[in-house]
Design an enzyme around this catalytic site. Structure first.
Site, PDB file in Angstrom:
ATOM      1  N   ASP A 188       0.870  -1.181   0.000  1.00 33.30           N
ATOM      2  CA  ASP A 188       0.000   0.000   0.000  1.00 33.30           C
ATOM      3  C   ASP A 188       0.907   1.231   0.000  1.00 33.30           C
ATOM      4  O   ASP A 188       1.846   1.317   0.808  1.00 33.30           O
ATOM      5  CB  ASP A 188      -0.900   0.001   1.239  1.00 33.30           C
ATOM      6  CG  ASP A 188      -1.945   1.108   1.170  1.00 33.30           C
ATOM      7  OD1 ASP A 188      -3.046   0.852   0.689  1.00 33.30           O
ATOM      8  OD2 ASP A 188      -1.630   2.247   1.611  1.00 33.30           O
ATOM      9  N   ILE A 189       0.648   2.161  -0.930  1.00 30.12           N
ATOM     10  CA  ILE A 189       1.482   3.372  -1.003  1.00 30.12           C
ATOM     11  C   ILE A 189       1.109   4.294   0.161  1.00 30.12           C
ATOM     12  O   ILE A 189      -0.060   4.645   0.356  1.00 30.12           O
ATOM     13  CB  ILE A 189       1.276   4.094  -2.356  1.00 30.12           C
ATOM     14  CG1 ILE A 189       1.622   3.147  -3.508  1.00 30.12           C
ATOM     15  CG2 ILE A 189       2.128   5.356  -2.429  1.00 30.12           C
ATOM     16  CD1 ILE A 189       1.292   3.683  -4.885  1.00 30.12           C
ATOM     17  N   GLU A 245      -4.610   2.252  -4.449  1.00 31.58           N
ATOM     18  CA  GLU A 245      -3.151   2.240  -4.406  1.00 31.58           C
ATOM     19  C   GLU A 245      -2.599   0.917  -3.865  1.00 31.58           C
ATOM     20  O   GLU A 245      -1.414   0.815  -3.538  1.00 31.58           O
ATOM     21  CB  GLU A 245      -2.637   3.400  -3.551  1.00 31.58           C
ATOM     22  CG  GLU A 245      -2.920   3.296  -2.063  1.00 31.58           C
ATOM     23  CD  GLU A 245      -4.271   3.873  -1.646  1.00 31.58           C
ATOM     24  OE1 GLU A 245      -4.402   4.272  -0.486  1.00 31.58           O
ATOM     25  OE2 GLU A 245      -5.188   3.916  -2.487  1.00 31.58           O
TER      26      GLU A 245
END
Length: 489
Positions: A365-366, A408
């Site tokens: 996950d960004i 994301e």
């Protein structure tokens, strides 16, 4: 240098008019009032250029062109077709018949002479020695004109028949095995072989590459078939085959065994022909033939037709595979989409349970991605997501599956991998992204990612449980300050 021009025109007035016009160029001009007379003069003089009317009795200009272009020697002579009309259909048929140029008859002599001069200048020159040798060879064949025309017509008919047979095979593009079987059947009616191979490349490079095989009138050891596979793919993919040999395999589509015609070593095939087929700088397939006897694969004309038509079929098949591929790919990142991920996870989870092999999931996950979008804009956010996807793809094995899970989040399926083993490349990816500068114009932006890893254990009974553990491990990475990797425990 003085050239030889053959002019074919059935109208005496037009013939004389065009001859007078051409005489200004001071080349040697031969004339014929019909196509049959023209063909006879072609074999007697071997001109540098043929100029022919289209509308003529018995054999028209299109047919004359097709006939001459089917002669392996004479086909080198350029042909200009003339017409009174300027219809697109005339131009289309002229070029399809093999004409090198299509000129509309005009009262403007200078324009006509300029076109002929430019064409002669660019055409391949026939030396006098070469010309005399061709005339001598044609005489030694001892065939009368009608026999020559019949032979040319037969060749043209054979070619058009083969082309039609190939075109009919397009209905089988949805099944590689059926299409291959039909192709082998057609090829065996045209070419004498003991082993034939055909390969259709797929847009999805994760798929195993299968070489379809047909064995005819021979008995071939399995080790020899493996050597044929190696020989074929080394020629088709010289730069990558050795590195990815496990991704290639064979499938025998049909076999007519003759135990008295054994091949125990690939060196026993004394005739061999391997032809890669490419389109737009991409290998879309290939075909090969092997024969135990020598000089059995020398019919260049037949192979020329086969390759030309096979290229069309392979392009259609490639487009079909590309359509299927795009249906499972996320457009922004080039990763697999969520639907494909779910189907793959179901399959890999079942395989892991059945064979008691390791299987790990990893989820990225960004960090603070919403803030990135808010501060720098969604266009930059998309760029970051695409670049991170590339980094992840380039850092993993071909056997791993990478998908965009949503927003994301990027998720990985790592077959036959424990969490300890998975942690090594995952940490490498995290560190690579942490050290990278993502450029927004002239401004360098730092981005980090968080990751969670989980694996199939004895108490994990469903894929949903495995997914939940991976998600929980990711949550722990975020709770602990982000830019971390957590293994579920």
């Amino acid at each position: 240098m003085r050239k030889k021009i053959l002019l074919i025109e059935d109208s005496p007035i037009q013939l004389k008019s065009i001859e007078l016009t051409l005489s200004k160029l001071e080349h040697e001009i031969f004339t014929a009032t019909n196509a049959i007379e023209g063909i006879e003069l072609v074999y007697q003089t071997v001109p540098d250029l043929i100029i022919s009317d289209i509308i003529m009795p018995e054999i028209n200009g299109y047919q004359l062109c097709r006939l001459l272009k089917n002669d392996d020697v004479i086909k080198k002579i350029p042909i200009i077709l003339l017409t009174q009309l300027n219809e697109k259909l005339d131009s289309f048929w002229a070029l399809k018949a093999g004409a090198d140029c299509f000129i509309t008859k005009s009262n403007n002599q200078e324009e006509f002479l300029s076109q002929v001069t430019n064409f002669l200048r660019g055409a391949e020159t026939i030396s006098e020695e070469e010309r005399q040798q061709i005339i001598k060879d044609k005489k030694s064949e001892n065939k009368d004109l009608q026999t020559r025309i019949n032979n040319l017509l037969d060749q043209s008919l054979i070619e058009s028949t083969i082309i039609n047979e190939f075109r009919n095979l397009s209905e089988f593009i949805y099944s590689t095995r059926i299409l291959s079987k039909e192709l082998f059947s057609l090829a065996y009616s045209l070419v004498d072989f003991n082993v034939a191979c055909i390969f259709f490349n797929e847009r999805d490079d994760k798929k195993k590459k299968f070489l379809q095989l047909s064995i005819q009138n021979a008995s071939v050891e399995e080790s020899v078939l493996m050597d044929i596979k190696k020989d074929f793919f080394n020629e088709i993919f010289p730069d990558t085959y050795k590195k990815e040999e496990s991704s290639y395999d064979i499938e025998i589509v049909d076999a007519l065994i003759n135990v008295h015609n054994k091949a125990e070593n690939i060196s026993e095939f004394h005739s061999r022909l391997v032809i890669p087929i490419a389109y737009a700088n991409k290998v879309i397939g290939g075909i090969a033939f092997y024969h135990l006897k020598s000089e059995r694969l020398n019919n260049n004309k037949i192979f020329e037709i086969i390759v030309k038509e096979l290229k069309i079929l392979m392009r259609i098949k490639w487009l079909y595979s590309e359509t299927k591929y795009l249906a499972i790919i996320d457009g922004l990142t080039g990763l697999y989409n969520r639907r494909f991920f779910q189907q793959t996870l179901e399959r890999e989870f079942a395989r892991s349970k059945r064979h008691k092999t390791c299987l790990s999931l990893a989820m990225f996950d960004i960090d603070h991605f919403k803030k990135v979008n808010d501060v720098y804009g969604h266009q930059f956010g998309d760029k970051v997501l695409a670049e991170i996807s590339k980094i992840i793809k380039s850092s993993l094995r071909k056997t791993d599956y990478i998908a965009r899970y949503g927003g994301e989040e990027i998720i990985l399926i790592l077959p036959e991998t424990t969490t300890a083993q998975a942690n090594i490349p995952i940490e490498r990816i995290r560190e690579k992204i942490e050290s990278r500068e993502f450029m927004n114009g002239n401004e360098a932006v730092k981005i980090t990612i968080s990751c969670g890893i989980a694996e199939v254990e004895s108490d994990v009974n469903t894929q949903e449980e495995l997914l939940a553990r991976t998600d929980k491990a990711l949550y722990e990475s975020k709770r602990a300050g982000r830019n971390k990797t957590t293994i579920y425990s």
